[in-house]
Design an enzyme around this catalytic site. Structure first.
Site, PDB file in Angstrom:
ATOM      1  N   GLY A   1      -7.268   4.684   3.351  1.00  0.00           N
ATOM      2  CA  GLY A   1      -7.556   3.682   2.165  1.00  0.00           C
ATOM      3  C   GLY A   1      -8.705   3.936   1.614  1.00  0.00           C
ATOM      4  O   GLY A   1      -8.924   2.838   0.607  1.00  0.00           O
TER       5      GLY A   1
ATOM      6  N   ASP B 202      -1.588  -0.372   5.963  1.00  0.00           N
ATOM      7  CA  ASP B 202      -2.042   0.304   7.329  1.00  0.00           C
ATOM      8  C   ASP B 202      -3.464   0.207   7.492  1.00  0.00           C
ATOM      9  O   ASP B 202      -3.891   0.793   8.678  1.00  0.00           O
ATOM     10  CB  ASP B 202      -1.482   1.544   7.254  1.00  0.00           C
ATOM     11  CG  ASP B 202      -1.964   2.474   6.303  1.00  0.00           C
ATOM     12  OD1 ASP B 202      -2.201   2.246   5.267  1.00  0.00           O
ATOM     13  OD2 ASP B 202      -2.430   3.638   6.790  1.00  0.00           O
TER      14      ASP B 202
ATOM     15  N   ASP C 219       0.958  -1.150  -0.012  1.00  0.00           N
ATOM     16  CA  ASP C 219      -0.055   0.032  -0.087  1.00  0.00           C
ATOM     17  C   ASP C 219       0.969   1.141  -0.014  1.00  0.00           C
ATOM     18  O   ASP C 219       2.363   1.086   0.532  1.00  0.00           O
ATOM     19  CB  ASP C 219      -0.845   0.050   1.276  1.00  0.00           C
ATOM     20  CG  ASP C 219      -1.696   1.128   1.551  1.00  0.00           C
ATOM     21  OD1 ASP C 219      -2.431   1.802   0.484  1.00  0.00           O
ATOM     22  OD2 ASP C 219      -1.559   1.852   2.636  1.00  0.00           O
TER      23      ASP C 219
ATOM     24  N   ASN D 244      -3.420   9.544  -7.299  1.00  0.00           N
ATOM     25  CA  ASN D 244      -2.200  10.239  -7.417  1.00  0.00           C
ATOM     26  C   ASN D 244      -0.771   9.236  -7.226  1.00  0.00           C
ATOM     27  O   ASN D 244       0.133  10.026  -7.057  1.00  0.00           O
ATOM     28  CB  ASN D 244      -2.381  11.256  -6.207  1.00  0.00           C
ATOM     29  CG  ASN D 244      -3.451  12.472  -6.840  1.00  0.00           C
ATOM     30  OD1 ASN D 244      -3.230  13.112  -7.598  1.00  0.00           O
ATOM     31  ND2 ASN D 244      -4.440  12.368  -6.058  1.00  0.00           N
TER      32      ASN D 244
ATOM     33  N   ASP E 258       0.222   4.926   0.797  1.00  0.00           N
ATOM     34  CA  ASP E 258      -0.005   6.055   1.803  1.00  0.00           C
ATOM     35  C   ASP E 258      -0.216   5.336   3.354  1.00  0.00           C
ATOM     36  O   ASP E 258      -1.207   4.531   3.431  1.00  0.00           O
ATOM     37  CB  ASP E 258      -1.532   6.885   1.516  1.00  0.00           C
ATOM     38  CG  ASP E 258      -1.727   7.986   2.369  1.00  0.00           C
ATOM     39  OD1 ASP E 258      -0.936   8.282   3.386  1.00  0.00           O
ATOM     40  OD2 ASP E 258      -3.053   8.401   2.551  1.00  0.00           O
TER      41      ASP E 258
ATOM     42  N   ARG F 149     -11.729   8.261  -3.321  1.00  0.00           N
ATOM     43  CA  ARG F 149     -11.725   9.492  -3.189  1.00  0.00           C
ATOM     44  C   ARG F 149     -13.253   9.827  -3.148  1.00  0.00           C
ATOM     45  O   ARG F 149     -13.672  10.751  -2.236  1.00  0.00           O
ATOM     46  CB  ARG F 149     -11.349  10.170  -4.557  1.00  0.00           C
ATOM     47  CG  ARG F 149     -11.377  11.785  -4.449  1.00  0.00           C
ATOM     48  CD  ARG F 149     -10.696  12.527  -5.547  1.00  0.00           C
ATOM     49  NE  ARG F 149      -9.440  12.220  -6.038  1.00  0.00           N
ATOM     50  CZ  ARG F 149      -8.863  12.179  -7.053  1.00  0.00           C
ATOM     51  NH1 ARG F 149      -9.397  12.910  -8.142  1.00  0.00           N
ATOM     52  NH2 ARG F 149      -7.560  11.434  -7.486  1.00  0.00           N
TER      53      ARG F 149
ATOM     54  N   SER G 138      -5.191   5.192  -4.575  1.00  0.00           N
ATOM     55  CA  SER G 138      -4.856   6.432  -5.070  1.00  0.00           C
ATOM     56  C   SER G 138      -4.729   6.914  -6.418  1.00  0.00           C
ATOM     57  O   SER G 138      -3.859   6.196  -7.082  1.00  0.00           O
ATOM     58  CB  SER G 138      -3.870   7.092  -4.052  1.00  0.00           C
ATOM     59  OG  SER G 138      -3.419   8.704  -4.699  1.00  0.00           O
TER      60      SER G 138
END
Ligand code: B16
Ligand code: MG
Length: 213
Positions: free
Chosen positions: A47, A171, A10, A119, A12, A50, A117
């Site tokens: 997680g 996480d 993962d 991004n 972020d 958006r 994400s």
């Protein structure tokens, strides 16, 4: 024989930390429509995609919004978020994470990203890992968000490695759930580790070196 051939990370909360930027950007958007938003709500967005994050924030909004208006709000947040991400640099990648990745590569594991994400490619370039991973599966190539296993299944497919031979590092509890639904084992840090959501619940990313010989 080793238990795994590939490790799917993962992004972020595992490789780097962008939650503060998510918080600031969502807060600016929420303020602009007069919705209260705090760090407790921000924690629920870990997680989460958006648009699903926006739906959580709008639980406190009294009114009706069309799909187009919602898209506009999500875009507004993302523009602020991208400006904050532009400040990131290789200094935002910890020595611990980088040396763990390098050691796993030296031990011949295939390494991939499995992030919700959109991004992710930009963030990876910012922290100096733009060309590092063998595969990047992210919010741009999935239609269903974690806890659906799609993002990890696609990463495994890109690597040509079977699910059982992949270890997911997460996480978020929803991320560990996604790994399990995809038939993969999960090694967790942070929130997910504290919740005992993983098959391995680690103190930090470097503990992977004990799990993966
Ligand atoms: P974006 P991960 C997730 O990244 C974040 O944890 C979550 O807070 C965010 O809403 C999601 O990405 C979508 O991000 O708006 O950039 O597409 O933990 O799956 O790497
Ligand atoms: Mg995460």
């Amino acid at each position: 024989m080793r238990d795994f051939d590939a490790v799917i990370f993962d992004l972020d909360g595992v490789i780097c930390y962008t939650d503060e930027y998510h918080y600031q950007a969502w807060k600016a958007m929420a303020d602009s429509i007069g919705v209260s938003f705090d760090r407790e709500i921000n924690n629920r967005l870990r997680g989460v995609s958006r648009m699903a994050s926006l739906d959580i924030i709008l639980e406190k909004y009294h009114g009706e919004l069309s799909e187009a208006e919602k898209e506009e709000l999500a875009d507004q947040k993302n523009e602020i978020y991208k400006k904050l991400l532009a400040q990131m640099s290789p200094a935002d990648l910890s020595d611990e994470v980088k040396s763990t990745l390098d050691e796993l590569r030296r031990r011949s594991y295939q390494l991939a990203i499995g992030s919700s994400s959109k991004n992710a490619p930009f963030i990876l370039r910012q922290i100096g890992l733009g060309e590092y991973f063998d595969a990047v599966s992210d919010g741009n190539n999935i239609t269903r968000s974690k806890p659906d296993p799609e993002v990890f299944e696609k990463a495994a497919k890109m690597l040509w490695v079977g699910a059982k031979r992949c270890l997911v590092v997460e996480d978020a509890v929803s991320g560990a759930e996604a790994a399990h639904k995809g038939g993969m084992k999960a090694a967790c840090v942070g929130d997910a580790s504290r919740a005992g959501a993983g098959d391995y619940n680690m103190k930090s990313v470097k503990d992977l070196l004990e799990i993966l010989p």
